[in-house]
Motif scaffolding. Structure first.
Motif, PDB file in Angstrom:
ATOM      1  N   ASP A 223       0.827  -1.203   0.000  1.00  0.00           N
ATOM      2  CA  ASP A 223       0.000   0.000   0.000  1.00  0.00           C
ATOM      3  C   ASP A 223       0.865   1.258   0.000  1.00  0.00           C
ATOM      4  O   ASP A 223       1.954   1.284   0.579  1.00  0.00           O
ATOM      5  CB  ASP A 223      -0.884   0.048   1.255  1.00  0.00           C
ATOM      6  N   ALA A 224       0.357   2.307  -0.625  1.00  0.00           N
ATOM      7  CA  ALA A 224       1.002   3.626  -0.593  1.00  0.00           C
ATOM      8  C   ALA A 224      -0.073   4.666  -0.892  1.00  0.00           C
ATOM      9  O   ALA A 224      -1.122   4.348  -1.466  1.00  0.00           O
ATOM     10  CB  ALA A 224       2.129   3.719  -1.615  1.00  0.00           C
ATOM     11  N   THR A 225       0.191   5.903  -0.509  1.00  0.00           N
ATOM     12  CA  THR A 225      -0.788   6.975  -0.694  1.00  0.00           C
ATOM     13  C   THR A 225      -0.096   8.257  -1.132  1.00  0.00           C
ATOM     14  O   THR A 225       0.907   8.656  -0.536  1.00  0.00           O
ATOM     15  CB  THR A 225      -1.559   7.248   0.617  1.00  0.00           C
ATOM     16  N   PHE A 226      -0.621   8.883  -2.167  1.00  0.00           N
ATOM     17  CA  PHE A 226      -0.217  10.242  -2.533  1.00  0.00           C
ATOM     18  C   PHE A 226      -1.176  11.225  -1.879  1.00  0.00           C
ATOM     19  O   PHE A 226      -2.398  11.033  -1.914  1.00  0.00           O
ATOM     20  CB  PHE A 226      -0.281  10.453  -4.051  1.00  0.00           C
ATOM     21  N   VAL A 227      -0.634  12.284  -1.311  1.00  0.00           N
ATOM     22  CA  VAL A 227      -1.427  13.382  -0.765  1.00  0.00           C
ATOM     23  C   VAL A 227      -0.919  14.668  -1.389  1.00  0.00           C
ATOM     24  O   VAL A 227       0.292  14.940  -1.375  1.00  0.00           O
ATOM     25  CB  VAL A 227      -1.316  13.452   0.771  1.00  0.00           C
ATOM     26  N   GLU A 228      -1.843  15.470  -1.930  1.00  0.00           N
ATOM     27  CA  GLU A 228      -1.426  16.667  -2.662  1.00  0.00           C
ATOM     28  C   GLU A 228      -2.454  17.774  -2.492  1.00  0.00           C
ATOM     29  O   GLU A 228      -3.660  17.519  -2.511  1.00  0.00           O
ATOM     30  CB  GLU A 228      -1.264  16.327  -4.141  1.00  0.00           C
ATOM     31  N   LEU A 229      -1.964  18.987  -2.307  1.00  0.00           N
ATOM     32  CA  LEU A 229      -2.829  20.164  -2.311  1.00  0.00           C
ATOM     33  C   LEU A 229      -2.863  20.747  -3.713  1.00  0.00           C
ATOM     34  O   LEU A 229      -1.825  21.046  -4.294  1.00  0.00           O
ATOM     35  CB  LEU A 229      -2.312  21.217  -1.327  1.00  0.00           C
ATOM     36  N   ARG A 230      -4.070  20.917  -4.241  1.00  0.00           N
ATOM     37  CA  ARG A 230      -4.235  21.530  -5.558  1.00  0.00           C
ATOM     38  C   ARG A 230      -5.242  22.658  -5.419  1.00  0.00           C
ATOM     39  O   ARG A 230      -6.418  22.418  -5.148  1.00  0.00           O
ATOM     40  CB  ARG A 230      -4.749  20.519  -6.588  1.00  0.00           C
ATOM     41  N   ALA A 231      -4.773  23.868  -5.607  1.00  0.00           N
ATOM     42  CA  ALA A 231      -5.650  25.046  -5.528  1.00  0.00           C
ATOM     43  C   ALA A 231      -6.476  25.045  -4.252  1.00  0.00           C
ATOM     44  O   ALA A 231      -7.679  25.327  -4.261  1.00  0.00           O
ATOM     45  CB  ALA A 231      -6.556  25.117  -6.762  1.00  0.00           C
ATOM     46  N   GLY A 232      -5.826  24.709  -3.146  1.00  0.00           N
ATOM     47  CA  GLY A 232      -6.493  24.727  -1.862  1.00  0.00           C
ATOM     48  C   GLY A 232      -7.312  23.492  -1.541  1.00  0.00           C
ATOM     49  O   GLY A 232      -7.898  23.406  -0.462  1.00  0.00           O
ATOM     50  N   GLU A 233      -7.366  22.514  -2.458  1.00  0.00           N
ATOM     51  CA  GLU A 233      -8.121  21.281  -2.228  1.00  0.00           C
ATOM     52  C   GLU A 233      -7.145  20.136  -1.961  1.00  0.00           C
ATOM     53  O   GLU A 233      -6.101  20.026  -2.603  1.00  0.00           O
ATOM     54  CB  GLU A 233      -8.982  20.935  -3.450  1.00  0.00           C
ATOM     55  N   LEU A 234      -7.491  19.288  -1.009  1.00  0.00           N
ATOM     56  CA  LEU A 234      -6.655  18.138  -0.685  1.00  0.00           C
ATOM     57  C   LEU A 234      -7.068  16.951  -1.542  1.00  0.00           C
ATOM     58  O   LEU A 234      -8.220  16.520  -1.506  1.00  0.00           O
ATOM     59  CB  LEU A 234      -6.790  17.791   0.796  1.00  0.00           C
ATOM     60  N   TRP A 235      -6.119  16.431  -2.293  1.00  0.00           N
ATOM     61  CA  TRP A 235      -6.355  15.262  -3.135  1.00  0.00           C
ATOM     62  C   TRP A 235      -5.598  14.076  -2.555  1.00  0.00           C
ATOM     63  O   TRP A 235      -4.442  14.190  -2.169  1.00  0.00           O
ATOM     64  CB  TRP A 235      -5.894  15.515  -4.573  1.00  0.00           C
ATOM     65  N   VAL A 236      -6.280  12.937  -2.518  1.00  0.00           N
ATOM     66  CA  VAL A 236      -5.695  11.713  -1.977  1.00  0.00           C
ATOM     67  C   VAL A 236      -5.818  10.611  -3.022  1.00  0.00           C
ATOM     68  O   VAL A 236      -6.889  10.413  -3.603  1.00  0.00           O
ATOM     69  CB  VAL A 236      -6.398  11.284  -0.677  1.00  0.00           C
ATOM     70  N   GLU A 237      -4.725   9.914  -3.257  1.00  0.00           N
ATOM     71  CA  GLU A 237      -4.729   8.777  -4.187  1.00  0.00           C
ATOM     72  C   GLU A 237      -4.104   7.594  -3.459  1.00  0.00           C
ATOM     73  O   GLU A 237      -2.920   7.593  -3.153  1.00  0.00           O
ATOM     74  CB  GLU A 237      -3.934   9.114  -5.450  1.00  0.00           C
ATOM     75  N   GLN A 238      -4.921   6.603  -3.169  1.00  0.00           N
ATOM     76  CA  GLN A 238      -4.426   5.427  -2.463  1.00  0.00           C
ATOM     77  C   GLN A 238      -4.126   4.326  -3.475  1.00  0.00           C
ATOM     78  O   GLN A 238      -4.977   3.967  -4.301  1.00  0.00           O
ATOM     79  CB  GLN A 238      -5.425   4.971  -1.402  1.00  0.00           C
ATOM     80  N   LEU A 239      -2.903   3.792  -3.393  1.00  0.00           N
ATOM     81  CA  LEU A 239      -2.399   2.854  -4.395  1.00  0.00           C
ATOM     82  C   LEU A 239      -2.311   1.443  -3.849  1.00  0.00           C
ATOM     83  O   LEU A 239      -2.033   1.230  -2.671  1.00  0.00           O
ATOM     84  CB  LEU A 239      -0.994   3.257  -4.857  1.00  0.00           C
ATOM     85  N   VAL A 240      -2.530   0.490  -4.727  1.00  0.00           N
ATOM     86  CA  VAL A 240      -2.184  -0.912  -4.481  1.00  0.00           C
ATOM     87  C   VAL A 240      -1.079  -1.253  -5.468  1.00  0.00           C
ATOM     88  O   VAL A 240      -1.311  -1.273  -6.687  1.00  0.00           O
ATOM     89  CB  VAL A 240      -3.411  -1.839  -4.697  1.00  0.00           C
ATOM     90  N   VAL A 241       0.126  -1.489  -4.970  1.00  0.00           N
ATOM     91  CA  VAL A 241       1.271  -1.774  -5.831  1.00  0.00           C
ATOM     92  C   VAL A 241       1.505  -3.288  -5.820  1.00  0.00           C
ATOM     93  O   VAL A 241       1.849  -3.876  -4.778  1.00  0.00           O
ATOM     94  CB  VAL A 241       2.537  -1.050  -5.327  1.00  0.00           C
TER      95      VAL A 241
END
Length: 247
Positions: A223-241
């Motif tokens: 498991d891994a997760t990307f966390v990113e702020l884009r224009a004030g919004e929190l984006w989360v992408e959870q991965l299954v590698v």
């Protein structure tokens, strides 16, 4: 700012390498690791070296504290399983050496990161109220609130339970990033041939948990997760590698 967040590597350097290779193709600015780095897997030293090379920000997990501080002379195994774990802990200490053990002992229980929107993220192995007590996907809101404490930050990145989820409780975004080295297998044999991901963006997070009942641990995926702020919004992408094949 694009964060790669992982946890519970447990000395599985090959799984960590697969996650980092996948993440490097996508790009990220900082690696955050929510503890349980080197024990009890087969490659603790290689795991530590990879994290060091990646300039990872790590907090202390339960097994990290045990490696660094447990007095084995005062522990009595009550079963063959416990004896094997204690033997492996002793072996892992030898493989890592005193310098790395001292660094594990000095790892902070939490790490706070200011966010670009004025909020704050906290990285912790378990929970803000108790860094060694994990927040799990099956807890009620009341149980989760009791583990958030008085100053939990706006976003909590955590591990410990090995099951990833993303939910909002009491105005706090809680993102459990699962496990790199001991991700549970599901009864449905949930192993993908390609990287699988779920995006959660501007909308409020739901009860995002992997499908399938937990049946045990295997080498099927990390498991891994990307966390990113884009224009004030929190984006989360959870991965299954996937492991054991090209990611």
């Amino acid at each position: 700012m694009r964060l790669l967040c992982v946890s519970d590597i447990h000395g599985h350097a090959d799984a960590l390498a697969a996650v980092l290779a996948t993440a490097e193709r996508r790009g990220y600015t900082q690696l955050l690791v929510a503890g349980d780095l080197c024990f009890p897997g087969p490659k603790p030293l290689e795991t530590w070296r990879r994290l060091t090379q990646a300039k990872a920000v790590c907090v202390q997990g339960v097994s990290d504290r045990a490696l660094a501080t447990l007095d084995l002379d005062k522990v009595r195994a009550r079963s063959e399983h416990e004896r094997a774990r204690l033997d492996r802990l002793s072996q892992t200490r030898t493989e890592l050496g005193e310098l790395i053990l001292a660094r594990l002992a000095r790892l902070a229980p939490t790490y706070r990161l200011p966010l670009e929107d004025g909020g704050e993220l906290v990285l912790v192995h378990g929970s803000p109220a108790d860094p060694l007590e994990p927040i799990s996907h099956d807890m009620t809101d009341e149980e989760v609130l009791s583990l958030l404490g008085d100053d939990p930050a706006d976003v909590v990145i955590c591990g410990g339970s090995h099951v990833p989820f993303d939910r909002m409780v009491g105005g706090v975004r809680i993102i459990n990033v699962g496990s790199v080295g001991e991700a549970p297998c599901s009864l449905r044999g949930d192993v993908r041939s390609t990287v699988d991901h779920v995006r959660v963006g501007a909308r409020a997070p739901g009860e995002l948990v992997r499908s399938g009942a937990v049946s045990g641990y295997g080498a099927g995926h990390a498991d891994a997760t990307f966390v990113e702020l884009r224009a004030g919004e929190l984006w989360v992408e959870q991965l299954v590698v996937p492991l054991g094949r090209a990611a």
